[in-house]
Design a protein around this motif. Structure first.
Motif, PDB file in Angstrom:
ATOM      1  N   GLU A  88      25.711  48.391  42.135  1.00  0.00           N
ATOM      2  CA  GLU A  88      24.808  47.968  43.217  1.00  0.00           C
ATOM      3  C   GLU A  88      23.768  46.983  42.691  1.00  0.00           C
ATOM      4  OE1 GLU A  88      24.861  48.631  46.508  1.00  0.00           O
ATOM      5  OE2 GLU A  88      26.736  49.719  46.213  1.00  0.00           O
ATOM      6  N   LEU A  89      23.234  47.259  41.505  1.00  0.00           N
ATOM      7  CA  LEU A  89      22.269  46.333  40.900  1.00  0.00           C
ATOM      8  C   LEU A  89      22.920  44.988  40.605  1.00  0.00           C
ATOM      9  CD1 LEU A  89      20.454  48.748  38.433  1.00  0.00           C
ATOM     10  CD2 LEU A  89      19.453  47.644  40.446  1.00  0.00           C
ATOM     11  N   ARG A  90      24.145  45.013  40.085  1.00  0.00           N
ATOM     12  CA  ARG A  90      24.852  43.759  39.801  1.00  0.00           C
ATOM     13  C   ARG A  90      25.113  42.976  41.078  1.00  0.00           C
ATOM     14  NH1 ARG A  90      28.509  46.568  35.348  1.00  0.00           N
ATOM     15  NH2 ARG A  90      27.302  45.950  33.525  1.00  0.00           N
ATOM     16  N   LEU A  96      19.475  38.156  45.100  1.00  0.00           N
ATOM     17  CA  LEU A  96      18.099  37.810  44.736  1.00  0.00           C
ATOM     18  C   LEU A  96      18.012  36.363  44.289  1.00  0.00           C
ATOM     19  CD1 LEU A  96      15.144  38.428  44.093  1.00  0.00           C
ATOM     20  CD2 LEU A  96      15.914  39.314  41.867  1.00  0.00           C
ATOM     21  N   THR A  97      18.970  35.913  43.498  1.00  0.00           N
ATOM     22  CA  THR A  97      18.981  34.526  43.027  1.00  0.00           C
ATOM     23  C   THR A  97      19.041  33.563  44.206  1.00  0.00           C
ATOM     24  OG1 THR A  97      20.044  35.215  40.975  1.00  0.00           O
ATOM     25  CG2 THR A  97      20.201  32.883  41.553  1.00  0.00           C
ATOM     26  N   ALA A  98      19.913  33.847  45.183  1.00  0.00           N
ATOM     27  CA  ALA A  98      20.032  32.993  46.370  1.00  0.00           C
ATOM     28  C   ALA A  98      18.758  33.032  47.203  1.00  0.00           C
ATOM     29  CB  ALA A  98      21.236  33.433  47.206  1.00  0.00           C
ATOM     30  N   ALA A  99      18.174  34.210  47.369  1.00  0.00           N
ATOM     31  CA  ALA A  99      16.945  34.335  48.158  1.00  0.00           C
ATOM     32  C   ALA A  99      15.800  33.568  47.501  1.00  0.00           C
ATOM     33  CB  ALA A  99      16.569  35.809  48.325  1.00  0.00           C
ATOM     34  N   ARG A 100      15.712  33.636  46.174  1.00  0.00           N
ATOM     35  CA  ARG A 100      14.672  32.892  45.460  1.00  0.00           C
ATOM     36  C   ARG A 100      14.877  31.388  45.601  1.00  0.00           C
ATOM     37  NH1 ARG A 100      11.075  34.830  41.431  1.00  0.00           N
ATOM     38  NH2 ARG A 100      10.541  36.938  42.026  1.00  0.00           N
TER      39      ARG A 100
END
Length: 116
Positions: A88-90, A96-100
């Protein structure tokens, strides 16, 4: 110690490697805390519970937060649970990268619009 004691009557514990994770600013006493530390132990005269009297593993999930004493099957089940959470973390990492990246693009666009 009395030399007549049987080795199985002696409490022993083996600590595994320690990993750390950062605390949030809300916790001022610690900058980081232990994460998923393993303890292999046996306490033959334990008054806590029978599972403590045989070799078992405790996992210190976070500081002073322990699992119940686990036998090999229970530890295997715990490992699978943690492995599932790791997946789930992976999966969350690229999100997160895309949202940032999206946030940075909007922020830069807004800054550029204000500058002109």
């Amino acid at each position: 110690m009395d030399g007549k004691a049987h080795p199985s009557d002696v409490h022993h514990e083996l600590y595994g490697p320690v990993a750390y994770a950062e605390y949030t600013e809300a916790y001022e006493d610690y900058k980081s805390w232990q994460l998923l530390c393993t303890h292999l132990g046996v306490s033959p005269d334990s008054t806590v519970s029978p599972p403590h009297r045989v070799p078992h593993v405790l996992v210190e999930v976070a500081v002073d937060m322990y699992t119940r004493p686990m036998d090999p099957d229970q530890l295997a089940e715990f490992i699978e649970t943690v492995a599932g959470q790791l997946e789930e973390l992976r999966a969350m990492h690229p999100r997160l990268t895309a949202a940032r990246a999206e946030w940075a693009a909007r922020t830069n666009a807004a800054s550029n619009a204000e500058a002109t």
